[in-house]
Motif scaffolding. Structure first.
Motif, short mmCIF file in Angstrom:
data_model
loop_
_atom_site.label_atom_id
_atom_site.label_comp_id
_atom_site.label_asym_id
_atom_site.label_seq_id
_atom_site.Cartn_x
_atom_site.Cartn_y
_atom_site.Cartn_z
N GLN A 229 0.88 -1.32 0.16
CA GLN A 229 0.18 0.09 0.05
C GLN A 229 1.08 1.59 0.12
O GLN A 229 0.69 2.21 -0.56
CB GLN A 229 -0.85 -0.05 1.14
CG GLN A 229 -2.04 -1.21 1.22
CD GLN A 229 -2.12 -1.68 3.00
OE1 GLN A 229 -1.98 -0.58 3.96
NE2 GLN A 229 -3.18 -2.18 2.91
N THR A 252 -7.90 8.89 3.53
CA THR A 252 -7.33 7.52 3.48
C THR A 252 -5.86 7.13 2.81
O THR A 252 -5.04 6.65 3.66
CB THR A 252 -7.76 6.38 3.00
OG1 THR A 252 -9.62 6.06 2.90
CG2 THR A 252 -7.25 4.80 3.09
N SER A 278 -13.99 -2.94 6.26
CA SER A 278 -14.01 -3.46 4.64
C SER A 278 -13.67 -2.48 3.93
O SER A 278 -13.75 -2.44 2.76
CB SER A 278 -15.31 -4.61 5.00
OG SER A 278 -16.87 -3.67 5.21
N GLY A 279 -14.69 -1.71 4.64
CA GLY A 279 -14.50 -0.32 3.65
C GLY A 279 -13.62 0.61 3.56
O GLY A 279 -13.32 0.69 2.15
N ASN A 281 -10.52 -1.79 3.43
CA ASN A 281 -10.04 -2.64 2.53
C ASN A 281 -10.03 -1.75 1.22
O ASN A 281 -9.90 -2.33 -0.05
CB ASN A 281 -9.77 -3.48 3.36
CG ASN A 281 -9.42 -4.76 2.54
OD1 ASN A 281 -8.21 -4.33 2.42
ND2 ASN A 281 -9.88 -5.30 2.05
N HIS A 282 -11.35 -1.60 1.39
CA HIS A 282 -11.51 -1.30 -0.10
C HIS A 282 -11.85 0.15 -0.95
O HIS A 282 -10.66 -0.57 -2.14
CB HIS A 282 -13.55 -1.49 -0.62
CG HIS A 282 -14.26 -1.19 -1.73
ND1 HIS A 282 -14.41 -2.16 -2.87
CD2 HIS A 282 -14.15 0.12 -2.13
CE1 HIS A 282 -14.76 -1.58 -3.68
NE2 HIS A 282 -14.90 -0.50 -3.72
N ARG A 283 -11.10 0.69 -0.11
CA ARG A 283 -10.49 2.05 -0.74
C ARG A 283 -8.86 1.47 -0.61
O ARG A 283 -8.14 2.33 -1.97
CB ARG A 283 -10.47 3.06 0.20
CG ARG A 283 -12.03 3.63 0.62
CD ARG A 283 -12.02 4.73 1.48
NE ARG A 283 -12.33 5.86 1.92
CZ ARG A 283 -13.29 6.48 2.91
NH1 ARG A 283 -12.21 7.02 3.64
NH2 ARG A 283 -14.35 7.25 3.15
N GLU A 285 -7.42 -0.83 -1.89
CA GLU A 285 -7.87 -1.44 -2.92
C GLU A 285 -7.60 -1.37 -4.18
O GLU A 285 -7.27 -0.65 -5.36
CB GLU A 285 -8.76 -2.95 -2.66
CG GLU A 285 -8.37 -4.14 -2.12
CD GLU A 285 -9.87 -5.07 -2.19
OE1 GLU A 285 -10.45 -4.98 -2.78
OE2 GLU A 285 -9.47 -6.12 -1.43
N LYS A 286 -8.22 0.35 -4.04
CA LYS A 286 -8.75 1.16 -4.95
C LYS A 286 -7.57 2.18 -5.11
O LYS A 286 -6.86 2.22 -6.63
CB LYS A 286 -9.87 1.73 -4.82
CG LYS A 286 -11.15 1.21 -5.06
CD LYS A 286 -12.04 2.10 -5.31
CE LYS A 286 -13.85 2.04 -5.22
NZ LYS A 286 -14.32 3.33 -4.99
N ARG A 289 -5.02 -0.10 -6.74
CA ARG A 289 -5.26 -0.14 -8.74
C ARG A 289 -4.82 1.14 -9.85
O ARG A 289 -4.34 1.16 -11.08
CB ARG A 289 -7.00 -0.89 -9.37
CG ARG A 289 -6.79 -1.64 -8.30
CD ARG A 289 -8.34 -2.61 -8.98
NE ARG A 289 -9.48 -1.36 -8.71
CZ ARG A 289 -10.48 -1.93 -7.12
NH1 ARG A 289 -9.89 -3.15 -6.83
NH2 ARG A 289 -11.26 -1.34 -6.62
#
Length: 295
Positions: A229, A252, A278-279, A281-283, A285-286, A289
């Protein structure tokens, strides 16, 4: 004193009153006996107390002699005797009779006493702190005695495995629960209790080790994920792409940079407003990417 010696001495100390049971105990003690050069029978025992017990059970008519000696650096007691009843017993089991029929057991306690005799004279037993293994070897020259020995254990409710070694044919047990049951069945109640305690202690240590290893693995994964990250965020900053991301992703990313020692749960709580794990973790990941899309 080894655990095996402790078990054997406990079994030797147990009183046996019935004549049929004393005979069964004696036949177990002598199970590995062989014919000596002079035509008498000979058996080697690892404890002086077991030799004393065998002499007592054989009685004066057997014309017993006991000699001290050494085998593989260990002291042994070699007993020579004459016994028509025991010779007849060996002949019967060699021709296919069961131990119970050949020895003419009269009560259920006879089986217990026979197994007790086997445990005293023939059994090898690991220290439960080091592993679980109970083995009863039968000399290769009398390998035919292994099958009736295996059968009598089955009669008593225990299912042994078989193995062939260079000088012996053996029945053995590897289950800690079964070995503890055999100790209790044969009368070594204190040794069975001690073994059960060791098993509990080992299980507790194993569970603690598994939990520690699992925690260490999770921490390692978390550290690796944080490195990925941070690398992605720094790549976005170096290429002036971070500020092009949505505001919540920028927030974030900066919090991750400033608090790289925090877990996901802790990092999620310091957001304004706080978000779910979970929110978060989703950020992240974005963000990763977005960094991957940079050529």
């Amino acid at each position: 004193m080894s655990f095996a010696e402790h078990v054997k001495r406990e079994l030797i100390s147990l009183p046996v009153k019935m004549n049929c049971c004393r005979k069964a105990l004696l036949f177990g003690l002598l199970y590995n006996a062989q014919t000596a050069d002079n035509g008498r029978m000979r058996v080697s025992l690892s404890l002086e107390e077991s030799a004393v017990l065998a002499r007592e059970l054989l009685g004066d008519a057997a014309n017993v002699t006991v000699r001290e000696g050494f085998r593989a650096g260990r002291k042994i007691w070699e007993i020579e005797f004459s016994s028509k009843s025991f010779s007849a017993f060996l002949s019967k089991i060699s021709h296919g009779q069961s131990v119970s029929d050949a020895a003419k057991f009269r009560c259920e306690e006879c089986r217990v006493c026979f197994i007790r005799g086997i445990m005293i004279s023939c059994a090898t037993l690991n220290d439960p702190h080091k592993g679980y293994h109970l083995e009863v070897p039968v000399a290769r020259v009398h390998a035919e005695r292994a099958t009736p020995l295996s059968d009598i254990f089955e009669e008593c409710g225990f299912l042994p495995k078989r193995t062939e070694r260079k000088n012996s044919s053996s029945v053995y047990f590897k289950s800690n629960a079964v070995i503890a049951d055999i100790l209790n069945y044969s009368g070594a109640m204190q040794s069975g209790f001690d073994m059960a305690n060791v098993c509990i202690e080992r299980d507790i240590r194993n569970n603690e080790n598994r939990a520690t290893n699992c925690m260490a693995k999770n921490i390692s994964k978390s550290v690796d994920a944080t490195k990925i990250q941070l690398a992605a965020i720094n790549k976005l900053i170096e290429t002036n792409r971070l500020e092009r991301l949505p505001k919540e992703l920028i927030q974030t990313a900066r919090l991750r940079l400033e608090n790289n020692e925090l877990s996901l749960s802790e990092l999620a709580k310091i957001h304004e407003p706080p978000i779910s794990k979970s929110g978060l973790n989703h950020r992240l990941e974005k963000i990763c990417r977005a960094a991957d899309e940079i050529n």
